[in-house]
Design an enzyme around this catalytic site. Structure first.
Site: not given
Ligand code: GLV
Length: 326
Positions: A157, A179, A239, A268, A286
């Site tokens: 997405r 995929s 991440r 973090e 973040h």
């Molecule tokens: C933020 O890092 C989330 O995974 O929503």
């Protein structure tokens, strides 16, 4: 309100609190600092539902400490903080918040692309320090964004939202994903599927949108960085552990790549010391989904997910729906 008890590890937003409070006797962690682990284990012990953040681990120990728990909702799309298999073993339904943060995270990805390529943060510091000598022909030269090649690793997405924005910059888009996207999507987004090596070798910007899983940990390693162009930039809004941070620092030191823009880090809130002093990196705290609209939607979604479990419905964002029917 039922007799069910919930714990939320943050005060959340009024919209989400209204949903929780209508269904649960809810305890909120109100302190400004994060809930300490011991406090979390103590407070969750008599709770039926938990609304938590990505900074809180839901593992075997927590589940063992909370025998009544039936639902855990993380206010994040990433759920590497949750041991989903352990939740299933304990008949706890786990949920996340997919979808509502895609556009917002794609926006931040683009903010990072622009900031690192056009040296915006470096320039801002210069202005604030009062040391700008005035316009020069060869000053603060960055790299063009328009017309370049954007490499997207992870074409779910968020990766697709990032690609859509590249249309306006008339970029060539290469993507790699577990995929391949439907042909219509590729056509609509002007995106070409490619092996990961080709994405790394040919892109001027490589942006990461894969979730953190055992198979994606250190996906961007010394070997991967060595394949990138010396003029290319690495962008990470997924991440931290997807990138080997020590390898990234070495690659920057050796000028194997031109720069990096990061929103997430391996440990973090710590940032690798080798990144801090560099001018060729942009460091964000973040904030991929951090808009008032999106964070509110995420909290509401998490609240609705736990309510669904207690109404006997499968929550819309269940990660282990099988835990509900047992
Ligand atoms: C933020 O890092 C989330 O995974 O929503």
């Amino acid at each position: 309100m039922s007799n069910s008890k919930a714990l939320a590890t943050r005060p959340l937003f009024p919209e989400a609190r209204a949903i929780l409070d209508a269904h649960f006797d809810t305890e909120y962690w109100m302190q400004p600092e994060r809930i300490p682990r011991a406090e979390l284990l103590r407070r969750v012990a008599d709770k039926d539902a938990l609304v938590c953040l990505l900074t809180e681990k839901v593992d075997e120990d927590l589940l063992a400490a909370a025998p009544k728990l039936r639902a855990v909702a993380t206010v994040s799309v990433g759920y590497d903080n949750i041991d989903v298999a352990a939740c299933s073993r304990h008949n706890v339904v786990a949920t996340n918040t997919p979808g509502v943060l895609d556009e917002t995270t794609a926006d931040l990805t683009w903010a990072l692309i622009m900031a690192v390529a056009r040296r915006l943060i470096e320039g801002d510091s210069w202005m604030r320090a009062g040391t700008w000598p005035g316009w020069e022909l060869d000053q603060m030269l960055g790299g063009d964004v328009w017309g370049k090649t954007l490499g997207i690793i992870g074409f779910g997405r968020i990766g697709r939202r990032v690609a859509r924005r590249a249309l306006g910059f008339q970029m060539r888009v290469l993507y790699h994903s577990s995929s391949r996207a439907p042909v219509e999507t590729e056509r609509e987004l002007n995106a070409e599927f490619a092996a990961i090596d080709r994405v790394l070798r040919e892109s001027d910007f490589v942006t990461l949108h894969v979730p953190l899983r055992p198979g994606t940990r250190h996906l961007i390693s010394t070997a991967a960085l060595a394949k990138m162009k010396p003029t290319a930039y690495l962008i990470n809004t997924t991440r931290g552990p997807v990138v080997d941070e020590a390898a990234l620092v070495e690659a920057l030191d050796r000028k194997q790549i031109a720069g990096a823009a990061l929103d997430v880090y391996e440990n973090e809130p710590k940032v690798h010391a080798g990144l801090i002093a560099r001018r060729d990196v942009v460091l964000a705290p973040h904030i991929g989904s951090a808009t008032i609209e999106t964070r509110t939607k995420m909290a509401v979604m998490a609240a609705n997910n736990v309510v669904a479990v207690f109404e006997g419905r499968c929550p819309p964002n269940a990660l282990n729906a099988e835990a509900l029917v047992r």
